[in-house]
Design a protein around this motif. Structure first.
Motif, PDB file in Angstrom:
ATOM      1  N   MET A   1      65.353  -8.714  38.935  1.00 12.85           N
ATOM      2  CA  MET A   1      64.800  -8.293  37.644  1.00 12.85           C
ATOM      3  C   MET A   1      63.496  -9.029  37.360  1.00 12.85           C
ATOM      4  N   THR A   2      62.501  -8.272  37.006  1.00 13.18           N
ATOM      5  CA  THR A   2      61.257  -8.881  36.524  1.00 13.18           C
ATOM      6  C   THR A   2      61.183  -8.703  35.015  1.00 13.18           C
ATOM      7  N   TYR A   3      60.507  -9.618  34.368  1.00 11.40           N
ATOM      8  CA  TYR A   3      60.400  -9.627  32.911  1.00 11.40           C
ATOM      9  C   TYR A   3      58.988  -9.242  32.475  1.00 11.40           C
ATOM     10  N   PRO A   4      58.862  -8.570  31.343  1.00 12.57           N
ATOM     11  CA  PRO A   4      57.531  -8.506  30.737  1.00 12.57           C
ATOM     12  C   PRO A   4      57.053  -9.933  30.451  1.00 12.57           C
ATOM     13  N   ILE A   5      55.777 -10.182  30.691  1.00 11.62           N
ATOM     14  CA  ILE A   5      55.220 -11.511  30.454  1.00 11.62           C
ATOM     15  C   ILE A   5      54.181 -11.411  29.338  1.00 11.62           C
ATOM     16  N   ALA A   6      54.383 -12.213  28.312  1.00 11.17           N
ATOM     17  CA  ALA A   6      53.483 -12.242  27.161  1.00 11.17           C
ATOM     18  C   ALA A   6      52.687 -13.543  27.164  1.00 11.17           C
ATOM     19  N   TYR A   7      51.583 -13.500  26.473  1.00 11.59           N
ATOM     20  CA  TYR A   7      50.699 -14.661  26.338  1.00 11.59           C
ATOM     21  C   TYR A   7      50.639 -15.038  24.866  1.00 11.59           C
ATOM     22  N   GLN A   8      50.955 -16.288  24.561  1.00  9.57           N
ATOM     23  CA  GLN A   8      50.884 -16.761  23.175  1.00  9.57           C
ATOM     24  C   GLN A   8      49.415 -16.987  22.820  1.00  9.57           C
ATOM     25  N   LEU A   9      48.929 -16.175  21.900  1.00 11.99           N
ATOM     26  CA  LEU A   9      47.507 -16.153  21.576  1.00 11.99           C
ATOM     27  C   LEU A   9      47.028 -17.460  20.931  1.00 11.99           C
ATOM     28  N   TYR A  10      47.959 -18.238  20.394  1.00 16.52           N
ATOM     29  CA  TYR A  10      47.614 -19.564  19.857  1.00 16.52           C
ATOM     30  C   TYR A  10      46.920 -20.408  20.918  1.00 16.52           C
ATOM     31  N   SER A  11      47.258 -20.160  22.189  1.00 17.05           N
ATOM     32  CA  SER A  11      46.706 -20.963  23.283  1.00 17.05           C
ATOM     33  C   SER A  11      45.184 -20.920  23.309  1.00 17.05           C
ATOM     34  N   SER A  12      44.602 -19.782  22.916  1.00 15.96           N
ATOM     35  CA  SER A  12      43.141 -19.641  23.012  1.00 15.96           C
ATOM     36  C   SER A  12      42.491 -19.450  21.656  1.00 15.96           C
ATOM     37  N   ARG A  13      43.120 -20.025  20.630  1.00 10.45           N
ATOM     38  CA  ARG A  13      42.588 -19.921  19.264  1.00 10.45           C
ATOM     39  C   ARG A  13      41.198 -20.549  19.135  1.00 10.45           C
ATOM     40  N   ASN A  14      40.903 -21.506  20.012  1.00  5.97           N
ATOM     41  CA  ASN A  14      39.620 -22.215  19.920  1.00  5.97           C
ATOM     42  C   ASN A  14      38.496 -21.524  20.682  1.00  5.97           C
ATOM     43  N   PHE A  15      38.773 -20.300  21.171  1.00  2.34           N
ATOM     44  CA  PHE A  15      37.786 -19.577  21.969  1.00  2.34           C
ATOM     45  C   PHE A  15      37.605 -18.152  21.434  1.00  2.34           C
ATOM     46  N   PRO A  16      37.196 -18.019  20.164  1.00  2.00           N
ATOM     47  CA  PRO A  16      37.037 -16.678  19.591  1.00  2.00           C
ATOM     48  C   PRO A  16      35.868 -15.930  20.246  1.00  2.00           C
ATOM     49  N   PRO A  17      35.854 -14.584  20.062  1.00  2.00           N
ATOM     50  CA  PRO A  17      36.783 -13.774  19.259  1.00  2.00           C
ATOM     51  C   PRO A  17      38.046 -13.416  20.047  1.00  2.00           C
ATOM     52  N   LEU A  18      39.166 -13.377  19.347  1.00  2.00           N
ATOM     53  CA  LEU A  18      40.441 -13.111  20.001  1.00  2.00           C
ATOM     54  C   LEU A  18      40.490 -11.720  20.617  1.00  2.00           C
ATOM     55  N   ALA A  19      39.885 -10.750  19.932  1.00  2.00           N
ATOM     56  CA  ALA A  19      39.941  -9.378  20.443  1.00  2.00           C
ATOM     57  C   ALA A  19      39.336  -9.271  21.834  1.00  2.00           C
ATOM     58  N   ALA A  20      38.312 -10.061  22.104  1.00  2.00           N
ATOM     59  CA  ALA A  20      37.665 -10.012  23.413  1.00  2.00           C
ATOM     60  C   ALA A  20      38.559 -10.578  24.514  1.00  2.00           C
ATOM     61  N   GLN A  21      39.554 -11.361  24.138  1.00  2.00           N
ATOM     62  CA  GLN A  21      40.466 -11.935  25.131  1.00  2.00           C
ATOM     63  C   GLN A  21      41.480 -10.921  25.643  1.00  2.00           C
ATOM     64  N   LEU A  22      41.747  -9.897  24.849  1.00  2.00           N
ATOM     65  CA  LEU A  22      42.851  -8.991  25.173  1.00  2.00           C
ATOM     66  C   LEU A  22      42.655  -8.249  26.491  1.00  2.00           C
ATOM     67  N   PRO A  23      41.505  -7.599  26.715  1.00  2.00           N
ATOM     68  CA  PRO A  23      41.348  -6.934  28.018  1.00  2.00           C
ATOM     69  C   PRO A  23      41.337  -7.902  29.196  1.00  2.00           C
ATOM     70  N   VAL A  24      40.900  -9.128  28.976  1.00  2.00           N
ATOM     71  CA  VAL A  24      40.930 -10.144  30.033  1.00  2.00           C
ATOM     72  C   VAL A  24      42.374 -10.452  30.409  1.00  2.00           C
ATOM     73  N   LEU A  25      43.227 -10.603  29.400  1.00  2.00           N
ATOM     74  CA  LEU A  25      44.641 -10.882  29.648  1.00  2.00           C
ATOM     75  C   LEU A  25      45.314  -9.712  30.359  1.00  2.00           C
ATOM     76  N   LYS A  26      44.983  -8.504  29.948  1.00  2.00           N
ATOM     77  CA  LYS A  26      45.545  -7.323  30.615  1.00  2.00           C
ATOM     78  C   LYS A  26      45.151  -7.302  32.081  1.00  2.00           C
ATOM     79  N   ALA A  27      43.896  -7.616  32.376  1.00  2.00           N
ATOM     80  CA  ALA A  27      43.426  -7.619  33.760  1.00  2.00           C
ATOM     81  C   ALA A  27      44.125  -8.679  34.606  1.00  2.00           C
ATOM     82  N   MET A  28      44.561  -9.765  33.963  1.00  2.00           N
ATOM     83  CA  MET A  28      45.307 -10.808  34.676  1.00  2.00           C
ATOM     84  C   MET A  28      46.724 -10.376  35.018  1.00  2.00           C
ATOM     85  N   GLY A  29      47.207  -9.324  34.341  1.00  2.00           N
ATOM     86  CA  GLY A  29      48.564  -8.845  34.596  1.00  2.00           C
ATOM     87  C   GLY A  29      49.531  -9.025  33.449  1.00  2.00           C
TER      88      GLY A  29
END
Length: 252
Positions: A1-29
């Motif tokens: 069984m594999t699990y969906p993997i989520a990223y806690q957005l608090y981790s990158s709160r110091n690197f705004p804008p948050l919206a720009a991080q989303l496609p980067v995270l998707k590309a990472m898997g």
């Protein structure tokens, strides 16, 4: 069984804008993100559109305990907007905490009332731990056990393995003890105690936790997803990429 993997957005709160991080995270898997207040607060519908545009889900989100107790309907509506299942209070400040059984039982009862309000909507409430819940009170009992005893079976658990290690407890034992209650597993990793860089936190797989040994215990819990988190990375993309790659290498 594999699990969906989520990223806690608090981790990158110091690197705004948050919206720009989303496609980067998707590309990472990554499959999902786990936001914290105030990431979604100003405009939950806009935040949901940004997630949709990036192809990411929100499985659960962090929120204040006071919000669950004082305005549960507001956060239920936020959960519905975000498409989330889990409402997750993650913290009480040092000033709020009292070293008594009664205090921790009262916290569990607040969670139970929130869970009761959320249940008719198909939502669940889960507590997220830090270290203080695993540090014994004067009588030798632990806050975490009082929280869940008073909360009852409807109160679920997002277990943060890194904070458990920081508390001097054993994540393997806690994964086993709370297996039926655990709905999400945070694979926060810690560098050797005393490390100062990045507040002593590190990417999953780069610290002192033996994740390979914990994976069989993950599979015995009720968890339906994994969450990566780092409280203060100097390079959030390096953390995010290294963590998900390590989890996938473990077969998660």
């Amino acid at each position: 069984m594999t699990y969906p993997i989520a990223y806690q957005l608090y981790s990158s709160r110091n690197f705004p804008p948050l919206a720009a991080q989303l496609p980067v995270l998707k590309a990472m898997g990554y499959d999902a993100i786990e936001p914290w207040l105030p990431a979604y607060e100003a405009d939950p519908a806009l935040f949901r559109r940004q997630l949709d545009d990036a192809g990411l889900k929100c499985l659960g989100f962090h929120m204040p305990l006071a919000g669950l107790a004082g305005e549960p309907q507001r956060y239920i509506e936020i959960a519905q907007t975000l498409g989330a299942t889990y409402l997750i209070p993650p913290y009480v400040t040092a000033e709020e905490r009292e070293p008594t059984i009664a205090y921790w039982r009262a916290l569990g009862e607040k969670l139970a009332r929130g869970a009761e309000a959320a249940a008719p909507h198909g939502l669940q409430v889960a507590w997220h731990n830090h270290d203080f819940e695993f540090i014994a009170l004067d009588d030798g009992s632990r806050p975490i056990d009082h929280i869940f005893a008073a909360g009852g079976p409807a109160v679920k658990f997002e277990i943060d393995c890194g904070w458990i290690v920081r508390a001097g407890a054993d994540p393997a034992a806690e994964l086993d003890r709370f297996a039926d209650r655990i709905v999400a597993i945070q694979t926060k990793d810690t560098a050797p105690i005393g490390t100062r860089q990045d507040d002593g936190w590190t990417a999953t797989g780069d610290g002192i936790i033996d994740w390979q040994a914990l994976v069989p215990l993950f599979r015995k819990t009720a968890a339906d997803h994994i969450v990566t988190e780092h409280d203060n990375p100097s390079d959030w993309q390096a953390f995010a990429s290294r963590s998900i790659n390590h989890l996938k290498a473990l077969g998660l």
